[in-house]
Write a protein that holds these residues in place. Structure first.
Motif, PDB file in Angstrom:
ATOM      1  N   TRP A   3      62.802 103.707  27.127  1.00 21.67           N
ATOM      2  CA  TRP A   3      61.944 104.899  27.238  1.00 21.67           C
ATOM      3  C   TRP A   3      61.565 105.386  25.843  1.00 21.67           C
ATOM      4  N   VAL A   4      60.281 105.669  25.632  1.00 22.29           N
ATOM      5  CA  VAL A   4      59.831 106.275  24.374  1.00 22.29           C
ATOM      6  C   VAL A   4      59.080 107.561  24.711  1.00 22.29           C
ATOM      7  N   ASP A   5      59.580 108.663  24.175  1.00 20.53           N
ATOM      8  CA  ASP A   5      58.957 109.976  24.350  1.00 20.53           C
ATOM      9  C   ASP A   5      58.040 110.195  23.149  1.00 20.53           C
ATOM     10  N   VAL A   6      56.725 110.323  23.388  1.00 22.09           N
ATOM     11  CA  VAL A   6      55.777 110.426  22.265  1.00 22.09           C
ATOM     12  C   VAL A   6      55.398 111.878  21.948  1.00 22.09           C
ATOM     13  N   LYS A  41      61.069  93.451  23.400  1.00 20.70           N
ATOM     14  CA  LYS A  41      61.438  94.484  24.379  1.00 20.70           C
ATOM     15  C   LYS A  41      60.219  95.026  25.108  1.00 20.70           C
ATOM     16  N   ARG A  42      60.471  95.608  26.271  1.00 20.00           N
ATOM     17  CA  ARG A  42      59.414  96.314  27.012  1.00 20.00           C
ATOM     18  C   ARG A  42      59.605  97.815  26.775  1.00 20.00           C
ATOM     19  N   TYR A  43      58.504  98.515  26.488  1.00 22.06           N
ATOM     20  CA  TYR A  43      58.577  99.950  26.203  1.00 22.06           C
ATOM     21  C   TYR A  43      57.853 100.751  27.292  1.00 22.06           C
ATOM     22  N   LEU A  44      58.484 101.842  27.706  1.00 26.35           N
ATOM     23  CA  LEU A  44      57.922 102.735  28.723  1.00 26.35           C
ATOM     24  C   LEU A  44      57.647 104.074  28.050  1.00 26.35           C
ATOM     25  N   LEU A  45      56.369 104.435  27.936  1.00 21.87           N
ATOM     26  CA  LEU A  45      55.991 105.656  27.219  1.00 21.87           C
ATOM     27  C   LEU A  45      55.771 106.820  28.179  1.00 21.87           C
ATOM     28  N   TYR A  46      56.112 108.011  27.710  1.00 21.15           N
ATOM     29  CA  TYR A  46      55.817 109.201  28.515  1.00 21.15           C
ATOM     30  C   TYR A  46      55.567 110.401  27.603  1.00 21.15           C
ATOM     31  N   CYS A  47      54.890 111.406  28.183  1.00 18.78           N
ATOM     32  CA  CYS A  47      54.652 112.682  27.505  1.00 18.78           C
ATOM     33  C   CYS A  47      54.666 113.761  28.587  1.00 18.78           C
ATOM     34  N   ASP A  48      53.892 114.835  28.412  1.00 17.77           N
ATOM     35  CA  ASP A  48      53.898 115.895  29.423  1.00 17.77           C
ATOM     36  C   ASP A  48      52.689 115.852  30.347  1.00 17.77           C
TER      37      ASP A  48
END
Length: 233
Positions: A155-158, A191-198
């Motif tokens: 998980w990556v929180d941007v 790796k696989r990255y899963l991005l999220y924000c608001d």
């Protein structure tokens, strides 16, 4: 600056093919359908600029995505500490810019000025989103994402650090969107990255940026709203 729309006939100048070859070699172009690539080249407009001329001004609405065909551009950003503007980068033939405000719907966050005389190709916002951005965006539900994380995805929180501190998905890493480009070297291409924000906007921009660099990346549908309280820290 004058705008002329023309067929992409590069036979009359030797340098003409270089930017196109470089563009087609970009990882982002290997991930979109060939028919889209053809449509992109057919939809482009040609713009001639003089040295010192502004292509984009910080704070204005974004209308176009640009690719440099000839010449060099400077990227600069004004801040409270640097009201005159600080030079961030120099862009050359084959480089592209202008995608962030088109994806986010926000204002331009930097100015682009011609360092030399040059020729730029542009795509309208509609064409950029339809032909180039949308094919790259892979949305994922929280339940599917959870399975991927169990399999090693990250998980990556941007969002900004203060937003992250208030609430974030457990075991996520925080890489604010403005720093994403500079942190590419710390990401593992395996790796696989899963991005999220608001809202999905910043996640979409981050997904486009990472896809452009060849990373395996998805963006969380419905953003943080879809995450159960028990999985938040």
């Amino acid at each position: 600056s004058g705008v002329e729309v023309q067929e992409l006939d590069t036979s009359h100048d030797d340098s003409g093919d270089d930017w196109m070859a470089r563009l087609l070699q970009a990882k982002v172009f290997q991930r979109i359908p060939p028919a889209n690539i053809q449509s992109i080249f057919m939809s482009m407009e040609t713009h001639h600029f003089k040295a010192g001329e502004h292509v984009i001004r910080q704070g204005e609405e974004g209308e176009h995505f640009y690719i440099i065909r000839e010449g060099k551009c400077q990227v600069s950003r004004k801040t409270r500490k640097n009201p005159e503007g600080m030079i961030l980068a120099t862009l050359r033939a084959g480089d592209n810019f202008g995608e962030e405000s088109l994806i986010s719907g926000g204002k331009r966050n930097a100015s682009i000025t011609m360092e030399t005389d040059g020729v730029l190709m542009s795509l309208s916002k509609t064409d950029f989103l339809e032909l180039l951005n949308n094919p790259l965006l892979k949305w994922i539900t929280y339940s599917d994402a959870r399975d991927m994380v169990a399999g090693g995805a990250i998980w990556v929180d941007v969002r900004l650090p203060q937003e992250y501190q208030e609430k974030h998905i457990k075991h996520s890493v925080n890489i604010p969107l403005p720093l994403l480009r500079s942190k590419l070297g710390k990401l593992d291409p395996e790796k696989r990255y899963l991005l999220y924000c608001d809202s999905g906007r910043r996640g979409s921009i981050g997904t486009y940026l990472l896809s452009q660099e060849g990373f395996d990346v998805l963006v969380l549908q419905d953003a943080l709203e879809s995450v159960p309280e028990t999985d938040l820290a």
